[in-house]
Motif scaffolding. Structure first.
Motif, PDB file in Angstrom:
ATOM      1  N   ASP A   1     -35.812  20.679 -98.104  1.00 38.67           N
ATOM      2  CA  ASP A   1     -35.601  21.783 -98.498  1.00 38.67           C
ATOM      3  C   ASP A   1     -37.323  21.889 -99.234  1.00 38.67           C
ATOM      4  O   ASP A   1     -37.072  22.684-100.258  1.00 38.67           O
ATOM      5  CB  ASP A   1     -34.465  22.177 -98.937  1.00 38.67           C
ATOM      6  CG  ASP A   1     -34.517  23.752 -98.632  1.00 38.67           C
ATOM      7  OD1 ASP A   1     -35.013  24.010 -98.948  1.00 38.67           O
ATOM      8  OD2 ASP A   1     -32.922  24.625 -99.575  1.00 38.67           O
ATOM      9  N   ALA A   2     -37.986  22.626 -98.388  1.00 31.49           N
ATOM     10  CA  ALA A   2     -39.506  23.371 -99.143  1.00 31.49           C
ATOM     11  C   ALA A   2     -39.387  24.318 -99.679  1.00 31.49           C
ATOM     12  O   ALA A   2     -39.618  24.420-100.752  1.00 31.49           O
ATOM     13  CB  ALA A   2     -40.129  23.077 -97.727  1.00 31.49           C
ATOM     14  N   VAL A   3     -38.626  25.409 -99.153  1.00 28.39           N
ATOM     15  CA  VAL A   3     -38.085  26.639 -99.305  1.00 28.39           C
ATOM     16  C   VAL A   3     -37.391  26.706-101.302  1.00 28.39           C
ATOM     17  O   VAL A   3     -37.679  26.722-101.983  1.00 28.39           O
ATOM     18  CB  VAL A   3     -37.155  27.437 -98.930  1.00 28.39           C
ATOM     19  CG1 VAL A   3     -36.626  28.508 -99.113  1.00 28.39           C
ATOM     20  CG2 VAL A   3     -37.683  27.564 -97.108  1.00 28.39           C
ATOM     21  N   ALA A   4     -36.226  25.849-101.165  1.00 33.41           N
ATOM     22  CA  ALA A   4     -36.019  24.743-102.372  1.00 33.41           C
ATOM     23  C   ALA A   4     -36.884  24.848-103.705  1.00 33.41           C
ATOM     24  O   ALA A   4     -36.438  25.317-104.416  1.00 33.41           O
ATOM     25  CB  ALA A   4     -34.431  24.760-102.332  1.00 33.41           C
ATOM     26  N   VAL A   5     -36.928  23.983-102.826  1.00 33.21           N
ATOM     27  CA  VAL A   5     -38.987  23.007-103.719  1.00 33.21           C
ATOM     28  C   VAL A   5     -39.814  23.804-104.531  1.00 33.21           C
ATOM     29  O   VAL A   5     -39.964  24.625-105.256  1.00 33.21           O
ATOM     30  CB  VAL A   5     -39.198  21.848-103.089  1.00 33.21           C
ATOM     31  CG1 VAL A   5     -40.121  21.110-103.788  1.00 33.21           C
ATOM     32  CG2 VAL A   5     -38.426  21.255-102.777  1.00 33.21           C
ATOM     33  N   ALA A   6     -39.315  24.817-103.654  1.00 34.76           N
ATOM     34  CA  ALA A   6     -40.608  26.263-104.014  1.00 34.76           C
ATOM     35  C   ALA A   6     -40.234  26.864-104.780  1.00 34.76           C
ATOM     36  O   ALA A   6     -41.133  27.292-105.680  1.00 34.76           O
ATOM     37  CB  ALA A   6     -40.965  26.835-102.675  1.00 34.76           C
ATOM     38  N   GLY A   7     -39.241  27.093-104.654  1.00 36.41           N
ATOM     39  CA  GLY A   7     -38.427  27.692-105.744  1.00 36.41           C
ATOM     40  C   GLY A   7     -38.564  27.705-107.047  1.00 36.41           C
ATOM     41  O   GLY A   7     -37.718  27.952-107.994  1.00 36.41           O
TER      42      GLY A   7
END
Length: 130
Positions: free
Chosen positions: A45-51
């Motif tokens: 989950d790239a979105v969660a990692v970015a967050g």
């Protein structure tokens, strides 16, 4: 004889520096963060990692949004093997000269640095293990 003893004492190698240990509250906070981070990696989950990343990443204005992080950093640095390594490897605690609490995870030639910020722990750096 005394001079000889002093000379040998000065030539003796210094003992290795003891490993640093995180204060219990800092360790607990990082452990909770890493559970969430590992879950995001497991799900890819790239979105969660970015967050969970300090943006702009490494101070680079070209990586100041989650979308830019996903495109410019996540796709290249978070391969399946890097994600697996981050999920299974133990982190090493360090306190830098600015008194920041950091945890480092070594994956091959890459070091992932997580720093305690006012917002909690965040991924702050990916560098080469030299």
């Amino acid at each position: 004889m005394t001079l000889l003893a002093i000379a040998f004492a000065q030539a003796a190698p210094a003992p290795a520096q003891a490993a640093k240990t995180a204060p219990p509250a800092v360790q607990a906070e990082f452990t909770g963060f890493m559970r969430r981070f590992a879950a995001a990696l497991k799900a890819n989950d790239a979105v969660a990692v970015a967050g969970m990343t300090k943006l702009p990443f490494q101070g680079d204005a070209d990586v100041s949004t989650a979308a830019q992080f996903q495109t410019k950093i996540y796709k290249g640095r978070f391969s399946a093997s890097a994600r697996a390594c981050l999920q299974r490897s133990a982190a090493v605690y360090d306190r830098d000269p600015e008194n920041n609490d950091n945890f480092l995870v070594f994956c091959g030639d890459t070091i992932f640095t997580f720093t305690r910020t006012p917002a909690g722990f965040l991924l702050t750096d990916i560098g080469e293990n030299d």
